[in-house]
Motif scaffolding. Structure first.
Motif, PDB file in Angstrom:
ATOM      1  N   ASN A  19     112.708 125.691  79.986  1.00  0.00           N
ATOM      2  CA  ASN A  19     111.270 125.998  80.011  1.00  0.00           C
ATOM      3  C   ASN A  19     110.574 125.424  78.782  1.00  0.00           C
ATOM      4  N   ALA A  20     110.809 124.162  78.530  1.00  0.00           N
ATOM      5  CA  ALA A  20     110.290 123.527  77.316  1.00  0.00           C
ATOM      6  C   ALA A  20     108.770 123.507  77.311  1.00  0.00           C
ATOM      7  N   GLU A  21     108.232 123.422  76.102  1.00  0.00           N
ATOM      8  CA  GLU A  21     106.773 123.308  75.998  1.00  0.00           C
ATOM      9  C   GLU A  21     106.312 121.928  76.419  1.00  0.00           C
ATOM     10  N   SER A  22     107.126 120.929  76.096  1.00  0.00           N
ATOM     11  CA  SER A  22     106.803 119.561  76.532  1.00  0.00           C
ATOM     12  C   SER A  22     108.047 118.696  76.447  1.00  0.00           C
ATOM     13  N   VAL A  23     107.982 117.577  77.133  1.00  0.00           N
ATOM     14  CA  VAL A  23     109.033 116.564  77.044  1.00  0.00           C
ATOM     15  C   VAL A  23     108.350 115.282  76.576  1.00  0.00           C
ATOM     16  N   THR A  24     108.929 114.629  75.570  1.00  0.00           N
ATOM     17  CA  THR A  24     108.355 113.362  75.092  1.00  0.00           C
ATOM     18  C   THR A  24     109.384 112.256  75.248  1.00  0.00           C
ATOM     19  N   ILE A  25     108.974 111.199  75.925  1.00  0.00           N
ATOM     20  CA  ILE A  25     109.833 110.019  76.045  1.00  0.00           C
ATOM     21  C   ILE A  25     109.281 108.968  75.096  1.00  0.00           C
ATOM     22  N   TRP A  26     110.056 108.622  74.083  1.00  0.00           N
ATOM     23  CA  TRP A  26     109.623 107.625  73.086  1.00  0.00           C
ATOM     24  C   TRP A  26     110.103 106.264  73.552  1.00  0.00           C
ATOM     25  N   LYS A  27     109.140 105.340  73.702  1.00  0.00           N
ATOM     26  CA  LYS A  27     109.498 104.053  74.298  1.00  0.00           C
ATOM     27  C   LYS A  27     109.053 102.887  73.427  1.00  0.00           C
ATOM     28  N   ASP A  28     109.439 101.691  73.837  1.00  0.00           N
ATOM     29  CA  ASP A  28     108.990 100.507  73.102  1.00  0.00           C
ATOM     30  C   ASP A  28     107.742  99.902  73.742  1.00  0.00           C
ATOM     31  N   VAL A  29     106.969 100.725  74.451  1.00  0.00           N
ATOM     32  CA  VAL A  29     105.672 100.291  75.004  1.00  0.00           C
ATOM     33  C   VAL A  29     104.635 101.344  74.605  1.00  0.00           C
ATOM     34  N   PRO A  30     103.339 100.979  74.617  1.00  0.00           N
ATOM     35  CA  PRO A  30     102.308 101.914  74.138  1.00  0.00           C
ATOM     36  C   PRO A  30     102.125 103.154  75.014  1.00  0.00           C
ATOM     37  N   GLY A  31     102.602 103.115  76.235  1.00  0.00           N
ATOM     38  CA  GLY A  31     102.407 104.227  77.167  1.00  0.00           C
ATOM     39  C   GLY A  31     102.477 103.630  78.552  1.00  0.00           C
ATOM     40  N   ILE A  32     101.839 104.284  79.513  1.00  0.00           N
ATOM     41  CA  ILE A  32     101.849 103.717  80.858  1.00  0.00           C
ATOM     42  C   ILE A  32     100.650 102.783  81.004  1.00  0.00           C
ATOM     43  N   LEU A  33     100.920 101.590  81.477  1.00  0.00           N
ATOM     44  CA  LEU A  33      99.894 100.555  81.571  1.00  0.00           C
ATOM     45  C   LEU A  33      99.553 100.297  83.043  1.00  0.00           C
ATOM     46  N   THR A  34      98.419  99.635  83.258  1.00  0.00           N
ATOM     47  CA  THR A  34      98.018  99.361  84.648  1.00  0.00           C
ATOM     48  C   THR A  34      98.784  98.184  85.251  1.00  0.00           C
ATOM     49  N   ALA A  35      99.535  97.462  84.430  1.00  0.00           N
ATOM     50  CA  ALA A  35     100.407  96.403  84.949  1.00  0.00           C
ATOM     51  C   ALA A  35     101.452  96.108  83.890  1.00  0.00           C
ATOM     52  N   ASP A  36     102.522  95.455  84.292  1.00  0.00           N
ATOM     53  CA  ASP A  36     103.568  95.093  83.355  1.00  0.00           C
ATOM     54  C   ASP A  36     103.121  93.853  82.581  1.00  0.00           C
ATOM     55  N   PRO A  37     102.950  93.975  81.254  1.00  0.00           N
ATOM     56  CA  PRO A  37     102.458  92.850  80.453  1.00  0.00           C
ATOM     57  C   PRO A  37     103.338  91.608  80.581  1.00  0.00           C
ATOM     58  N   LYS A  38     104.609  91.800  80.948  1.00  0.00           N
ATOM     59  CA  LYS A  38     105.491  90.639  81.094  1.00  0.00           C
ATOM     60  C   LYS A  38     105.110  89.833  82.341  1.00  0.00           C
ATOM     61  N   ILE A  39     104.374  90.476  83.262  1.00  0.00           N
ATOM     62  CA  ILE A  39     104.053  89.789  84.517  1.00  0.00           C
ATOM     63  C   ILE A  39     102.577  89.422  84.606  1.00  0.00           C
ATOM     64  N   MET A  40     101.710  90.303  84.112  1.00  0.00           N
ATOM     65  CA  MET A  40     100.272  90.054  84.279  1.00  0.00           C
ATOM     66  C   MET A  40      99.561  90.109  82.929  1.00  0.00           C
ATOM     67  N   ASN A  41      98.508  89.322  82.801  1.00  0.00           N
ATOM     68  CA  ASN A  41      97.791  89.279  81.523  1.00  0.00           C
ATOM     69  C   ASN A  41      96.784  90.404  81.372  1.00  0.00           C
ATOM     70  N   ASN A  42      96.199  90.795  82.492  1.00  0.00           N
ATOM     71  CA  ASN A  42      95.147  91.805  82.436  1.00  0.00           C
ATOM     72  C   ASN A  42      95.705  93.200  82.650  1.00  0.00           C
ATOM     73  N   TYR A  43      95.647  94.019  81.630  1.00  0.00           N
ATOM     74  CA  TYR A  43      96.103  95.401  81.806  1.00  0.00           C
ATOM     75  C   TYR A  43      95.421  96.303  80.796  1.00  0.00           C
ATOM     76  N   THR A  44      95.349  97.569  81.125  1.00  0.00           N
ATOM     77  CA  THR A  44      94.849  98.540  80.161  1.00  0.00           C
ATOM     78  C   THR A  44      95.824  99.715  80.144  1.00  0.00           C
ATOM     79  N   GLN A  45      95.651 100.568  79.159  1.00  0.00           N
ATOM     80  CA  GLN A  45      96.543 101.721  79.080  1.00  0.00           C
ATOM     81  C   GLN A  45      95.922 102.910  79.801  1.00  0.00           C
ATOM     82  N   ILE A  46      96.757 103.681  80.473  1.00  0.00           N
ATOM     83  CA  ILE A  46      96.262 104.890  81.132  1.00  0.00           C
ATOM     84  C   ILE A  46      96.560 106.063  80.204  1.00  0.00           C
TER      85      ILE A  46
END
Ligand code: ASP
Ligand code: MG
Length: 417
Positions: A212-239
């Motif tokens: 019953n944790a207060e939160s779960v944090t996944i620490w990644k090598d990306v800024p967060g969830i993006l609207t597209a994979d930067p490796k594939i598309m140039n246009n993306y923003t962070q959600i």
């Protein structure tokens, strides 16, 4: 309780490990469980060891074990000033791997896989636990195989929820810092299992759920969830914020950032999930919670590679209706094939599935008597959530689309590579 999970990319070199150490030191809370994946590409490397072990190629098997060992020992050399204790522990793990691979394998390749590949997490969690101690973060290393209990469906084991809950709540009840492994579990008879590739996120979510944790944090090598994979598309923003519903759909259709099984346990207990960049803890990352996305989300592009289409047509012109569908889906379930898209006509059905050669072969083998089977490989499934007509037209015009499924909110295009 708080759960932190660090993935292989964050731990791939000494710089990454030191950054992770700083994050934990600064945020060390009482009641923190830290879930660790194998370092860098260790899981891939252990898969190769497994392959050589099964094929009986002793020399290559040994050589690859040695490479993995050197990788870890070099890392240790860079981050520890006092190395004897940690080197002894890590050398012992490698002695165990050598002992396993010196014996004849059993007749179950998946059982052997879990025995070998699980060392990636055992080794990395031991290094992190000792490293944290060396920077004065007291912690207890836990062998999760004794608490996260699974069935013996090796390589993709299923959790025994009742038993795991009891054992995990008993073990992690004090307000300490714990360091444990993602991705692996154990059976009631104490055999090692794994939860499927990239399964450490799922472990973190399960621990959050049971505790019953207060939160779960996944620490990644990306800024967060993006609207597209930067490796594939140039246009993306962070959600910045996503609902559980939106996140589970993204993950299922192949957004690499989180493992698809992660969302359900958290949604069931309404536990927020934070996806944050480990290289900059000031950044907000993405919050996944019961929030409703207020504003309409922008188009989100998800590429799922390595897909195939299995076309199944009845040989005797019988319709693909209830009985046939039931039969086909029972077999999909039996062979653990996940359908990403399906299209049906009177006497045939086309399924787009993840292309796992072994599973696809055994599935279609069973259908061959009554159906004609055609398989097309080398495909990518592009899912566009919240598409606009403009972005959809762009994708359709610039790709070789061989199958599509479009509803009001989501467009799915199967593209020939
Ligand atoms: N180390 C495992 C893998 O690479 C599990 C994980 O990273 O989540 O698949
Ligand atoms: Mg990994």
């Amino acid at each position: 309780m708080f759960i932190y999970k660090f993935g292989g990319a964050s731990l791939k070199d000494s710089e990454g490990i030191k950054t992770v150490g700083k994050i934990i030191k600064r945020n060390a809370k009482e009641g923190l469980v830290i879930v660790i994946s194998a370092m860098g590409k260790t899981t891939n490397a252990l898969e190769i060891v497994h392959k050589y072990y099964l094929s009986g190629d002793k020399n290559n098997c040994k050589a690859h074990i040695e490479t993995i060992k050197m990788y870890h020992l070099n890392l240790i050399g860079e981050i520890f000033s006092e190395k004897n204790n940690i080197c002894r522990k890590i050398n012992n793990y490698f002695l165990e791997i050598e002992e396993i691979t010196n014996k004849e394998p059993s007749l179950n390749p998946d059982f052997e896989y879990d025995k070998i590949v699980s060392y990636g997490e055992l080794i990395s969690s031991t290094i992190i636990s000792e490293y944290l101690k060396s920077i004065d973060v007291e912690n207890e290393w836990v062998d999760i195989r004794e608490y996260l209990i699974t069935d013996d469906f090796f390589r993709e084991a299923n959790i025994n929820f009742a038993l795991s809950e009891k054992l995990i709540c008993g073990k992690f009840k004090s307000n300490k810092i714990f360091v444990t492994q993602g991705f692996i579990g154990g059976t009631i008879t104490k055999l090692t299992t794994t939860l499927g590739r990239e399964g450490s996120d799922y472990t973190a979510a399960l621990l959050g759920y049971f505790l019953n944790a207060e939160s779960v944090t996944i620490w990644k090598d990306v800024p967060g969830i993006l609207t597209a994979d930067p490796k594939i598309m140039n246009n993306y923003t962070q959600i910045k914020k996503l609902s559980y519903e939106e996140a589970i759909e993204l993950a299922y259709y192949g957004a690499q950032v989180i493992h698809p099984r992660t969302i359900k346990p958290l949604q069931n207990k309404n536990i927020p999930l934070y996806v944050k960049p480990f290289y900059n803890e000031e950044e907000t990352g993405t919050e996944i919670s019961c929030c409703q996305n207020q504003n309409k989300l922008p188009p989100i592009f998800i590429h799922k590679f390595n897909q195939c289409i299995i076309n199944i047509t009845s040989k005797d012109f019988s319709f693909i209706v209830e009985e046939n569908i039931k039969y086909i889906f029972t077999l999909l379930c039996k062979h653990k094939l996940k359908t990403n898209l399906l299209q049906q006509s009177a006497i045939s059905i086309s399924l787009c599935v993840d292309y796992d050669e072994r599973k696809v072969y055994s599935f279609t083998k069973e259908l061959e008597n009554s159906f004609t089977i055609k398989i097309e490989t080398n495909l990518t499934l592009l899912t566009i959530r919240h598409y606009t007509l403009k972005v959809l037209a762009e994708q359709v015009n610039s790709n070789n689309v061989i199958l599509e499924d479009i509803n009001r909110y989501v467009a799915k295009l199967v593209i020939k590579n």
